[in-house]
Scaffold this motif. Structure first.
Motif, mmCIF file in Angstrom:
data_model
loop_
_atom_site.group_PDB
_atom_site.id
_atom_site.type_symbol
_atom_site.label_atom_id
_atom_site.label_comp_id
_atom_site.label_asym_id
_atom_site.label_seq_id
_atom_site.Cartn_x
_atom_site.Cartn_y
_atom_site.Cartn_z
ATOM 1 N N THR A 25 0.848 -1.183 0.000
ATOM 2 C CA THR A 25 0.000 0.000 0.000
ATOM 3 C C THR A 25 0.887 1.237 0.000
ATOM 4 O O THR A 25 2.105 1.139 0.129
ATOM 5 N N THR A 26 0.278 2.386 -0.134
ATOM 6 C CA THR A 26 0.977 3.661 -0.022
ATOM 7 C C THR A 26 0.343 4.422 1.127
ATOM 8 O O THR A 26 -0.875 4.534 1.204
ATOM 9 N N CYS A 28 -0.326 7.918 3.195
ATOM 10 C CA CYS A 28 -0.396 9.345 2.912
ATOM 11 C C CYS A 28 -1.021 10.064 4.095
ATOM 12 O O CYS A 28 -1.629 9.446 4.971
ATOM 13 N N GLY A 32 -3.493 14.119 1.659
ATOM 14 C CA GLY A 32 -3.085 13.492 0.408
ATOM 15 C C GLY A 32 -1.600 13.496 0.121
ATOM 16 O O GLY A 32 -1.176 12.977 -0.909
ATOM 17 N N GLU A 34 1.928 12.096 0.018
ATOM 18 C CA GLU A 34 2.449 10.736 0.137
ATOM 19 C C GLU A 34 3.559 10.649 1.179
ATOM 20 O O GLU A 34 4.427 11.508 1.263
ATOM 21 N N LYS A 37 5.744 4.079 0.345
ATOM 22 C CA LYS A 37 5.137 2.760 0.226
ATOM 23 C C LYS A 37 5.335 1.977 1.515
ATOM 24 O O LYS A 37 6.279 2.213 2.257
ATOM 25 N N CYS A 52 8.119 0.198 6.198
ATOM 26 C CA CYS A 52 7.945 1.421 5.405
ATOM 27 C C CYS A 52 9.235 1.829 4.717
ATOM 28 O O CYS A 52 10.323 1.435 5.122
ATOM 29 N N CYS A 64 -4.397 4.875 4.275
ATOM 30 C CA CYS A 64 -3.908 3.937 3.280
ATOM 31 C C CYS A 64 -5.107 3.265 2.630
ATOM 32 O O CYS A 64 -6.224 3.319 3.144
ATOM 33 N N LYS A 71 -10.278 2.659 1.713
ATOM 34 C CA LYS A 71 -9.467 3.642 2.428
ATOM 35 C C LYS A 71 -9.663 3.500 3.930
ATOM 36 O O LYS A 71 -10.784 3.387 4.415
#
Length: 123
Positions: A25-26, A28, A32, A34, A37, A52, A64, A71
């Motif tokens: 996942t990413t 943030c 929003g 970032e 990953k 991470c 995430c 979400k």
């Protein structure tokens, strides 16, 4: 006796049963931006543990997108080197992340992973 107190001090993320898995996942911020990953190593209804790309401060609000769940928002409960523990704002069903991703037919699946049905040769 100290061990019992340590376990109770871990909070709700440690109280729920954890399920080992491997998801990407990413992370943030709620705005929003970032944060990098993450490889999720275990998941429960109330939190996750992940490796991470970079350290994230304890107390940071993060979001995430979990496959099958959607979400998810929460805060970083602990951070050690490149590992983090995230406590979710709301409980999830972690089994949804284990369900296979499916679409109509086998669209989006690479050719080498598709199950081809053998057809009899034409005469």
């Amino acid at each position: 006796m100290d061990e019992e107190r340590d376990i109770s001090d871990r909070g709700p993320a440690r109280a729920a049963p954890r399920d080992s898995l491997f998801l990407l996942t990413t992370l943030c911020t709620p705005e929003g931006a970032e944060l990098g990953k993450a490889r999720i190593r275990n998941l429960s209804a109330t939190g996750l543990m992940a490796d991470c790309e970079r350290a994230i401060a304890v107390g940071a609000s993060v979001m995430c997108d979990l496959r099958g769940v959607g979400k998810v928002s929460g805060i970083i409960a602990w951070s050690r080197d490149d590992k983090i523990g995230m406590a979710f704002d709301e409980a999830i069903d972690p089994q949804l992340a284990r369900k296979p991703v499916s679409g109509k037919g086998q669209q989006g699946v690479p050719d080498y992973l598709r199950t081809h049905q053998m057809q009899a040769p034409r005469r």
